[in-house]
Design a protein around this motif. Structure first.
Motif, PDB file in Angstrom:
ATOM      1  N   TYR A  21      66.534  44.378  44.790  1.00  0.00           N
ATOM      2  CA  TYR A  21      66.892  43.530  43.679  1.00  0.00           C
ATOM      3  C   TYR A  21      66.037  42.362  42.900  1.00  0.00           C
ATOM      4  O   TYR A  21      64.786  43.011  43.025  1.00  0.00           O
ATOM      5  CB  TYR A  21      67.684  42.206  45.111  1.00  0.00           C
ATOM      6  N   ALA A  27      65.228  46.514  48.989  1.00  0.00           N
ATOM      7  CA  ALA A  27      66.861  45.684  50.394  1.00  0.00           C
ATOM      8  C   ALA A  27      65.863  47.377  50.393  1.00  0.00           C
ATOM      9  O   ALA A  27      66.486  47.762  52.033  1.00  0.00           O
ATOM     10  CB  ALA A  27      67.194  45.444  49.171  1.00  0.00           C
ATOM     11  N   PRO A  46      67.307  45.352  62.165  1.00  0.00           N
ATOM     12  CA  PRO A  46      67.672  44.250  62.336  1.00  0.00           C
ATOM     13  C   PRO A  46      69.059  43.263  60.985  1.00  0.00           C
ATOM     14  O   PRO A  46      68.861  43.852  60.417  1.00  0.00           O
ATOM     15  CB  PRO A  46      66.620  43.424  62.794  1.00  0.00           C
ATOM     16  N   ASN A  47      69.279  42.435  61.567  1.00  0.00           N
ATOM     17  CA  ASN A  47      68.973  41.639  59.860  1.00  0.00           C
ATOM     18  C   ASN A  47      68.357  41.295  59.208  1.00  0.00           C
ATOM     19  O   ASN A  47      67.256  41.043  59.104  1.00  0.00           O
ATOM     20  CB  ASN A  47      69.838  39.663  60.373  1.00  0.00           C
ATOM     21  N   GLY A  48      69.129  41.681  57.420  1.00  0.00           N
ATOM     22  CA  GLY A  48      68.024  42.017  56.399  1.00  0.00           C
ATOM     23  C   GLY A  48      66.994  43.484  56.133  1.00  0.00           C
ATOM     24  O   GLY A  48      66.494  43.450  55.447  1.00  0.00           O
ATOM     25  N   SER A  49      67.779  43.981  57.593  1.00  0.00           N
ATOM     26  CA  SER A  49      66.783  45.604  57.229  1.00  0.00           C
ATOM     27  C   SER A  49      67.393  46.503  56.144  1.00  0.00           C
ATOM     28  O   SER A  49      67.111  47.336  56.052  1.00  0.00           O
ATOM     29  CB  SER A  49      67.205  46.008  58.284  1.00  0.00           C
ATOM     30  N   GLY A  50      68.537  45.821  55.833  1.00  0.00           N
ATOM     31  CA  GLY A  50      69.368  46.860  54.425  1.00  0.00           C
ATOM     32  C   GLY A  50      70.390  46.986  54.244  1.00  0.00           C
ATOM     33  O   GLY A  50      71.208  48.347  53.844  1.00  0.00           O
ATOM     34  N   THR A  53      73.129  46.487  51.778  1.00  0.00           N
ATOM     35  CA  THR A  53      73.054  46.890  50.726  1.00  0.00           C
ATOM     36  C   THR A  53      73.035  48.703  50.740  1.00  0.00           C
ATOM     37  O   THR A  53      73.731  48.702  49.955  1.00  0.00           O
ATOM     38  CB  THR A  53      70.813  46.622  50.321  1.00  0.00           C
ATOM     39  N   GLU A 170      79.426  45.752  60.980  1.00  0.00           N
ATOM     40  CA  GLU A 170      78.866  44.985  61.831  1.00  0.00           C
ATOM     41  C   GLU A 170      80.381  44.889  61.984  1.00  0.00           C
ATOM     42  O   GLU A 170      80.173  43.930  62.337  1.00  0.00           O
ATOM     43  CB  GLU A 170      79.033  44.035  61.400  1.00  0.00           C
TER      44      GLU A 170
HETATM   45  N1  LIG Z   1      72.484  40.499  46.154  1.00  0.00           N
HETATM   46  C1  LIG Z   1      71.225  40.326  46.517  1.00  0.00           C
HETATM   47  N2  LIG Z   1      70.315  39.427  45.762  1.00  0.00           N
HETATM   48  C2  LIG Z   1      68.828  39.667  45.682  1.00  0.00           C
HETATM   49  N3  LIG Z   1      68.336  40.078  47.709  1.00  0.00           N
HETATM   50  C3  LIG Z   1      69.736  40.400  48.152  1.00  0.00           C
HETATM   51  C4  LIG Z   1      70.857  40.913  47.616  1.00  0.00           C
HETATM   52  N4  LIG Z   1      71.325  40.755  48.687  1.00  0.00           N
HETATM   53  C5  LIG Z   1      70.608  41.353  49.411  1.00  0.00           C
HETATM   54  N5  LIG Z   1      68.634  41.082  49.795  1.00  0.00           N
HETATM   55  C6  LIG Z   1      67.781  41.050  50.141  1.00  0.00           C
HETATM   56  O1  LIG Z   1      68.122  42.660  50.855  1.00  0.00           O
HETATM   57  C7  LIG Z   1      67.720  42.263  51.830  1.00  0.00           C
HETATM   58  C8  LIG Z   1      68.334  43.024  52.358  1.00  0.00           C
HETATM   59  O2  LIG Z   1      69.879  42.765  53.070  1.00  0.00           O
HETATM   60  P1  LIG Z   1      70.823  43.356  53.434  1.00  0.00           P
HETATM   61  O3  LIG Z   1      72.127  43.034  53.721  1.00  0.00           O
HETATM   62  O4  LIG Z   1      71.219  45.039  52.838  1.00  0.00           O
HETATM   63  O5  LIG Z   1      70.471  43.593  55.181  1.00  0.00           O
HETATM   64  P2  LIG Z   1      71.168  44.256  56.276  1.00  0.00           P
HETATM   65  O6  LIG Z   1      71.058  45.056  57.530  1.00  0.00           O
HETATM   66  O7  LIG Z   1      72.533  44.350  56.183  1.00  0.00           O
HETATM   67  O8  LIG Z   1      71.525  42.738  57.017  1.00  0.00           O
HETATM   68  P3  LIG Z   1      72.893  42.092  57.593  1.00  0.00           P
HETATM   69  O9  LIG Z   1      73.324  42.261  58.882  1.00  0.00           O
HETATM   70  O10 LIG Z   1      71.985  40.439  57.837  1.00  0.00           O
HETATM   71  O11 LIG Z   1      73.799  41.999  55.938  1.00  0.00           O
HETATM   72  C9  LIG Z   1      66.925  41.424  52.935  1.00  0.00           C
HETATM   73  O12 LIG Z   1      66.151  40.376  53.137  1.00  0.00           O
HETATM   74  C10 LIG Z   1      68.110  40.096  51.322  1.00  0.00           C
HETATM   75  O13 LIG Z   1      67.705  38.885  51.766  1.00  0.00           O
END
Ligand SMILES: Nc1ncnc2c1ncn2[C@@H]1O[C@H](COP(=O)(O)OP(=O)(O)OP(=O)(O)O)[C@@H](O)[C@H]1O
Length: 319
Positions: A21, A27, A46-50, A53, A170
């Motif tokens: 991003y 990400a 974990p949350n935020g691991s991508g 995305t 999820e």
């Molecule tokens: N639209 C966006 N713009 C900028 N950064 C983003 C965007 N979407 C996600 N991120 C960042 O990318 C990283 C991965 O996020 P992502 O949502 O893919 O993780 P996740 O494993 O699905 O977590 P969660 O379960 O919390 O959704 C995080 O650091 C998040 O802050």
């Protein structure tokens, strides 16, 4: 269609898939993932691991900044029109109209699908409701549904057409244990019909209970992937001693060069003993030191052990 010759067909295949991003670290960072046909594939991290995305890139909702993704044998996002009709997706909760009944929500979803024959719509909706166990609640307004029922309605929407692949982001998030069980049962049923299921989760034991394969993500990177049984087998198990004398037990274990991991109440857990240690000698030593042993065993490694072994940290669900 995907190549159908040969046994090992990948339903999802990514190579060095990357999303950065604006600014910051990626990400998703050079992810190479292989999801075999017929798998229940757990995408764990974990949350935020991508995870989200990645799913959004696989579904053609966002463009990667690097690498490639193929879904059902076709490049994404280029082949989205060919691929997406064969994929049922439940991403970030279903978009439902609360003021409509469950049945009417599905009728609306079905009507939005240009390939769906209106003459068979009611039968299709009835079958999907039945599939997820919502027939008795079909006439209720969706806003009166529990979270678990809403998730099941979302799944029903994804199942209106026969699908080769289901992608669930999820799917049990926020559900109570009963709701989680219902979704797990449903996922198993769908998989037994041959549908490949790709589901993301931050819950290790959920993945262990329902998935045949898993990939583990942390900070946008893939740590490992493969059959769940093999992932867990790669990690070492744990030694557990149950005793009313935990302090003495710790002492004896340490004397035998065994690292104690935790002592909670009567349960002392430790690294497994070195291979040359005879477990019989160890129990004898405990008893000789006056430790009253209620239970003793080496437990098989879990996916959590594998995760800890890979990262050197615990699996922090709060992310
Ligand atoms: N639209 C966006 N713009 C900028 N950064 C983003 C965007 N979407 C996600 N991120 C960042 O990318 C990283 C991965 O996020 P992502 O949502 O893919 O993780 P996740 O494993 O699905 O977590 P969660 O379960 O919390 O959704 C995080 O650091 C998040 O802050």
């Amino acid at each position: 269609m995907a190549a159908s010759a040969g046994a090992a067909v990948s339903v999802i295949e990514t190579q060095e898939l990357t999303k950065r991003y604006r600014g910051g670290r990626p990400a998703v960072d050079r992810l190479s993932l292989t999801v075999p046909e017929g798998a229940v594939f757990g995408f764990l991290g974990p949350n935020g691991s991508g995870k989200t995305t990645t799913i959004r890139m696989l579904m053609g909702l966002i463009d990667p900044t690097g690498g490639t993704a193929r879904v059902l044998g076709h490049p994404m996002p280029r082949a989205a029109r060919t691929v997406l009709p064969q994929v049922g997706a439940l991403i970030e909760g279903p978009a439902l109209y609360g003021f409509l009944s469950g049945r009417d929500n599905l009728l609306r979803f079905d009507a939005a699908d240009p390939t769906a024959d209106p003459r068979t719509r009611r039968a299709r909706v009835a079958r999907a409701l039945d599939r997820v166990g919502l027939t008795p609640a079909a006439a209720k307004k969706a806003k009166a549904y529990s979270l678990g029922m809403k998730q099941r309605l979302g799944l029903a929407a994804a199942l209106l057409q026969p699908r080769r692949l289901l992608v669930l982001d999820e799917p049990t998030n926020g559900l109570d244990p009963q709701g989680m069980r219902e979704i797990r049962t449903l996922v198993r049923e769908l998989a037994s019909d041959g549908t490949t299921v790709f589901l993301s989760s931050h819950l290790l034991d959920e993945i262990e209970q329902v998935c045949t394969h898993a990939a583990v993500m942390a900070q946008g990177r893939l740590l490992t992937q493969g059959p769940v049984a093999e992932l867990a087998a790669g990690a070492r198990g744990r030694l557990t001693v149950t005793t009313p004398d935990p302090a003495d037990a710790r002492h004896v274990l340490k004397e035998h060069g065994i690292t104690v991991l935790a002592a909670e109440g009567e349960r002392v857990t430790a690294e497994p003993p070195p291979p040359e240690t005879d477990l019989a000698d160890l129990t004898a030593a405990l008893v000789a030191a006056g430790v009253r042993v209620r239970g003793f065993g080496v437990e098989r490694a879990s996916l959590e052990d594998a995760f800890v072994a890979l990262t050197g940290e615990g699996f922090d669900v709060a992310g």
